[in-house]
Design a protein around this motif. Structure first.
Motif, PDB file in Angstrom:
ATOM      1  N   TYR A 474      85.880 -36.879  19.606  1.00 48.54           N
ATOM      2  CA  TYR A 474      86.031 -37.448  17.954  1.00 48.54           C
ATOM      3  C   TYR A 474      84.886 -37.424  17.483  1.00 48.54           C
ATOM      4  CZ  TYR A 474      90.520 -38.467  20.466  1.00 48.54           C
ATOM      5  OH  TYR A 474      91.500 -38.344  21.053  1.00 48.54           O
ATOM      6  N   PRO A 475      84.441 -36.707  16.447  1.00 53.05           N
ATOM      7  CA  PRO A 475      83.289 -36.494  15.647  1.00 53.05           C
ATOM      8  C   PRO A 475      82.579 -37.806  15.498  1.00 53.05           C
ATOM      9  CG  PRO A 475      84.813 -34.611  15.032  1.00 53.05           C
ATOM     10  CD  PRO A 475      85.614 -35.852  15.965  1.00 53.05           C
ATOM     11  N   ASN A 476      83.366 -38.730  14.911  1.00 57.71           N
ATOM     12  CA  ASN A 476      82.840 -39.931  14.466  1.00 57.71           C
ATOM     13  C   ASN A 476      82.058 -40.518  15.401  1.00 57.71           C
ATOM     14  OD1 ASN A 476      83.873 -39.773  11.961  1.00 57.71           O
ATOM     15  ND2 ASN A 476      85.768 -41.138  12.296  1.00 57.71           N
ATOM     16  N   GLU A 477      82.636 -40.529  16.781  1.00 56.99           N
ATOM     17  CA  GLU A 477      81.950 -41.263  17.767  1.00 56.99           C
ATOM     18  C   GLU A 477      80.729 -40.635  18.149  1.00 56.99           C
ATOM     19  OE1 GLU A 477      83.804 -40.882  21.548  1.00 56.99           O
ATOM     20  OE2 GLU A 477      82.675 -42.350  22.437  1.00 56.99           O
ATOM     21  N   ILE A 478      80.506 -39.076  18.039  1.00 54.13           N
ATOM     22  CA  ILE A 478      79.315 -38.689  18.393  1.00 54.13           C
ATOM     23  C   ILE A 478      78.346 -38.860  17.342  1.00 54.13           C
ATOM     24  CG2 ILE A 478      78.438 -36.252  19.132  1.00 54.13           C
ATOM     25  CD1 ILE A 478      81.325 -35.623  19.879  1.00 54.13           C
ATOM     26  N   GLU A 479      78.780 -38.726  15.911  1.00 52.28           N
ATOM     27  CA  GLU A 479      78.038 -38.779  14.857  1.00 52.28           C
ATOM     28  C   GLU A 479      77.201 -40.134  14.951  1.00 52.28           C
ATOM     29  OE1 GLU A 479      80.459 -38.145  11.709  1.00 52.28           O
ATOM     30  OE2 GLU A 479      80.577 -35.808  11.939  1.00 52.28           O
ATOM     31  N   SER A 484      71.976 -42.861  15.667  1.00 53.25           N
ATOM     32  CA  SER A 484      71.225 -44.159  16.102  1.00 53.25           C
ATOM     33  C   SER A 484      69.736 -43.366  16.677  1.00 53.25           C
ATOM     34  CB  SER A 484      71.903 -44.701  17.195  1.00 53.25           C
ATOM     35  OG  SER A 484      71.965 -44.051  18.390  1.00 53.25           O
ATOM     36  N   HIS A 485      69.584 -42.163  16.828  1.00 60.10           N
ATOM     37  CA  HIS A 485      68.227 -41.704  17.117  1.00 60.10           C
ATOM     38  C   HIS A 485      67.267 -41.864  15.894  1.00 60.10           C
ATOM     39  CE1 HIS A 485      65.174 -38.889  18.324  1.00 60.10           C
ATOM     40  NE2 HIS A 485      65.586 -39.346  19.681  1.00 60.10           N
ATOM     41  N   PRO A 486      66.147 -42.397  16.161  1.00 64.09           N
ATOM     42  CA  PRO A 486      65.115 -42.597  14.854  1.00 64.09           C
ATOM     43  C   PRO A 486      64.860 -41.228  14.117  1.00 64.09           C
ATOM     44  CG  PRO A 486      64.127 -43.134  17.072  1.00 64.09           C
ATOM     45  CD  PRO A 486      65.516 -42.873  17.259  1.00 64.09           C
ATOM     46  N   ARG A 511      66.904 -33.778  10.002  1.00 61.19           N
ATOM     47  CA  ARG A 511      65.883 -34.387  10.735  1.00 61.19           C
ATOM     48  C   ARG A 511      65.131 -35.343   9.728  1.00 61.19           C
ATOM     49  NH1 ARG A 511      63.649 -29.264  14.062  1.00 61.19           N
ATOM     50  NH2 ARG A 511      63.934 -28.387  12.261  1.00 61.19           N
ATOM     51  N   ARG A 512      64.974 -36.592  10.320  1.00 62.35           N
ATOM     52  CA  ARG A 512      63.790 -37.438   9.613  1.00 62.35           C
ATOM     53  C   ARG A 512      62.408 -37.106  10.383  1.00 62.35           C
ATOM     54  NH1 ARG A 512      65.233 -41.907   7.622  1.00 62.35           N
ATOM     55  NH2 ARG A 512      67.052 -42.120   8.778  1.00 62.35           N
ATOM     56  N   ASP A 513      62.382 -36.532  11.489  1.00 62.52           N
ATOM     57  CA  ASP A 513      61.015 -36.070  12.293  1.00 62.52           C
ATOM     58  C   ASP A 513      61.379 -34.792  12.604  1.00 62.52           C
ATOM     59  OD1 ASP A 513      59.490 -37.397  15.281  1.00 62.52           O
ATOM     60  OD2 ASP A 513      58.793 -35.823  13.835  1.00 62.52           O
ATOM     61  N   PRO A 514      60.445 -33.959  12.041  1.00 65.72           N
ATOM     62  CA  PRO A 514      60.613 -32.468  12.244  1.00 65.72           C
ATOM     63  C   PRO A 514      60.111 -31.779  13.630  1.00 65.72           C
ATOM     64  CG  PRO A 514      58.643 -32.873  10.743  1.00 65.72           C
ATOM     65  CD  PRO A 514      59.390 -34.179  10.905  1.00 65.72           C
ATOM     66  N   ALA A 515      59.779 -32.961  14.346  1.00 62.96           N
ATOM     67  CA  ALA A 515      59.286 -32.449  15.570  1.00 62.96           C
ATOM     68  C   ALA A 515      60.431 -32.619  16.764  1.00 62.96           C
ATOM     69  CB  ALA A 515      58.081 -33.336  16.328  1.00 62.96           C
ATOM     70  N   TYR A 524      69.444 -37.292  24.708  1.00 66.88           N
ATOM     71  CA  TYR A 524      69.803 -38.769  24.117  1.00 66.88           C
ATOM     72  C   TYR A 524      71.172 -38.674  24.077  1.00 66.88           C
ATOM     73  CZ  TYR A 524      69.982 -42.471  20.710  1.00 66.88           C
ATOM     74  OH  TYR A 524      70.147 -43.561  20.041  1.00 66.88           O
ATOM     75  N   ALA A 525      72.074 -37.940  23.747  1.00 67.55           N
ATOM     76  CA  ALA A 525      73.327 -37.941  23.593  1.00 67.55           C
ATOM     77  C   ALA A 525      74.118 -38.203  25.181  1.00 67.55           C
ATOM     78  CB  ALA A 525      74.062 -36.784  23.172  1.00 67.55           C
ATOM     79  N   ARG A 526      73.240 -37.587  26.056  1.00 69.02           N
ATOM     80  CA  ARG A 526      73.891 -37.892  27.415  1.00 69.02           C
ATOM     81  C   ARG A 526      73.837 -39.113  27.999  1.00 69.02           C
ATOM     82  NH1 ARG A 526      70.729 -33.170  28.688  1.00 69.02           N
ATOM     83  NH2 ARG A 526      71.760 -31.255  28.206  1.00 69.02           N
TER      84      ARG A 526
END
Length: 564
Positions: A474-479, A484-486, A511-515, A524-526
């Motif tokens: 379900y896309p909502n859960e993954i989104e 939540s990643h800064p 991206r907020r941080d281009p790096a 992170y998702a894992r």
């Protein structure tokens, strides 16, 4: 109460001879009645096979009785929830029957869940007891601060298999190193063998349950993508077992010597009903495959077993037909092969038939329908590409957005009414109402066409759900996890075609941080998602396409070709 209609059912004229339009559903009783029937009619037959060892119905029954007695000693009563977090090991079916004998409701849990996913499901269900395979106990320990469990029962992969089983469990721990370290607080956890020892010899437990009592909370995203539990009653499951038995025209006499390859996990509704309860009903044997993704081990097991039935999803068939030693497997005893869970691809069906000599008989269902709604005829000469005909005592309708039937040959939403349709969503009356039509049909959320001969063909899914190897994503859960990643400003998740899993998860990220890199986001998702939910690909954008009210246009992203 379900009331069938004889009119408007074009599929009845296409039914194979001997299949009734209606079944006497009220007489079917409960899953406890099914258990008693098994113990009476099939006691000496093999019920399960695991790691080359067979377990009789009588032995399975003794273990289930011990589990039921232990649960009663723990103070569990009718309606209490018992969660099971195991792959296909002997302890699983014994625990299912034990919980049902005690009048409890079983909560099936994917053992690959992360602590976050496990916490959400156990807390929503209110499970009091959790049975878990030791290979996944570390996940439970990590989630414990957020859980309210009375006890945890830890099983080994060889439990129930005697001395050989103890050696299998030791090998899993010390040779394969498959059991990560874990430590439960004192007094909370005990071993499965201790449960059996404590319950053996005690009076049989039989809760006062009826067909309309809850047997399972089967978690699913349903048609809206919000994780929730389908409330499946004893009547729902018993009806679907009987509908399937009538369709395949089999009896307890037929079951003698029959073996179903049970590679799909029992926590999945397809395997639970179609591989386990259905084959228990006819006194056949379930060949439990612990890890079908181990293709070499799977092939080795198939070569050493005389099996007569096979069930799977497209990705499983694809895995096998591409194995270099598949031709060494003897498929000559196959009676029939059943597919569900996801659409079978034409090339896979054709290769399977060429190798095994058996056409894949494809069906259709959902967690909310216990699961089977439609299935092709058993004597199908070639894979048809349709989901076949509605089962006896089942009505289907294809409707437009206005709720009216669209007519033969026109696409619309597939709606289902029958005794196998769930009682509703657990603690979500609003979702139940949203998924139910005024005349009592369940809205599947799938686009289908009803053909002139009564066959049903699935066209597409109405929602954004992604189907990875037969499992709903379900896309909502993954989104929510990615957002939540800064380093992520915004994101959207869609599905894309995949040769090996049917569909794969693709994340589109601003991206907020281009790096930040693709691998960093996947890593992170894992930490918070089961493996099959982790995005296979990440596509970076300067901005995401949106409607004029700011809603992300997932369809536009889905139409973009995924990047390497």
């Amino acid at each position: 109460m379900f009331e069938s209609r004889s009119a408007g059912r074009p599929w009845l004229s296409a039914y194979p001879p001997g299949i009734p339009a209606e079944l006497d559903i009220p007489r079917l009783g409960t899953l406890v009645d099914l258990f008693e029937e098994c113990m009476t009619q099939s006691a000496s037959r093999p019920a399960l096979e695991s790691f080359g060892t067979r377990i009789s119905y009588a032995a399975l029954g003794d273990t289930a009785e011990a589990v039921a007695a232990w649960l009663a000693d723990q103070g569990l009563v009718k309606g209490d929830r018992v969660a099971i977090m195991m792959p296909n090991v002997v302890a699983y079916p014994a625990t299912i029957f034990g919980a049902l004998l005690a009048g409890c409701t079983v909560v099936n849990v994917n053992p690959l869940y992360t602590p976050r996913e496990l916490t959400a499901q156990l807390n929503d269900s209110g499970a009091r007891i959790l049975f878990v395979l030791e290979n996944f106990a570390h996940t439970v320990v990590e989630a414990l601060p957020d859980l309210s469990l009375d006890r945890v029962v830890v099983a080994g992969p060889g439990d129930g298999l005697g001395l050989k089983g103890r050696l299998i469990t030791l090998a899993s721990r010390h040779i394969k190193k498959a059991v990560p370290a874990y430590r439960f607080p004192a007094g909370l956890a005990l071993r499965f063998d201790a449960v059996i020892n404590a319950g053996t010899g005690k009076p049989k437990i039989r809760a006062d349950i009826g067909p309309n009592d809850l047997a399972f909370l089967q978690y699913t995203g349903g048609t809206t993508g919000i994780a929730k539990a389908a409330m499946l009653t004893h009547r729902n499951i018993m009806a679907n077992v009987e509908q399937s038995r009538a369709w395949f025209r089999v009896s307890a006499e037929y079951g003698e010597g029959k073996v179903m390859v049970t590679a799909l996990p029992l926590y999945h509704i397809f395997a639970l009903t179609c591989c386990f309860f259905f084959f228990m009903k006819i006194g056949a044997c379930c060949l439990l495959i612990l890890n079908p993704r181990d293709a070499d081990g799977f092939i080795k097991t198939l070569k050493s077993t005389r099996f007569t039935h096979f069930s799977g999803v497209n990705t499983l068939f694809n895995l096998l037909i591409n194995h270099p030693r598949i031709t060494e497997v003897d498929f000559s005893k196959l009676d029939f092969v059943i597919a569900g869970g996801m659409a079978v691809q034409a090339t896979v069906a054709q290769k399977w038939k060429a190798i095994t000599g058996q056409a894949i008989v494809e069906g259709y269902g959902l967690s909310e329908t216990s699961p089977v709604v439609c299935v092709n005829p058993l004597d199908l000469p070639e894979w048809s590409g349709t989901i076949g005909y509605p089962l006896p005592s089942t009505d289907v309708a294809v409707r437009g957005l206005d709720g009216r039937d669209v007519g033969m040959g026109h696409p619309g939403e597939l709606c289902v009414r029958g005794p196998q349709v769930m009682a509703g969503y657990w603690k979500r009356p609003d979702e139940t109402a949203r998924a139910t039509t005024p005349d009592g049909y369940f809205r599947t959320g799938d686009v289908a066409v009803l053909q002139e001969d009564g066959q049903v063909r699935i066209v597409d899914r109405m929602k954004d759900m992604i189907l990875v190897s037969g499992f709903n994503v379900y896309p909502n859960e993954i989104e929510d996890v990615l957002a939540s990643h800064p380093a992520v400003r915004e994101c959207a998740v869609v599905g894309a075609l995949s040769d090996d899993t049917g569909e794969m998860v693709v994340a589109h990220v601003v991206r907020r941080d281009p790096a930040i890199t693709t691998e960093a986001l996947r890593t992170y998702a894992r930490t918070q998602l089961t493996g099959y939910k982790v995005p296979r690909q990440v596509v970076f954008h300067d901005a995401l396409p949106k409607t004029n009210v700011g809603k992300v246009l997932r369809r536009a992203l889905r139409d973009e070709p995924p990047t390497a």
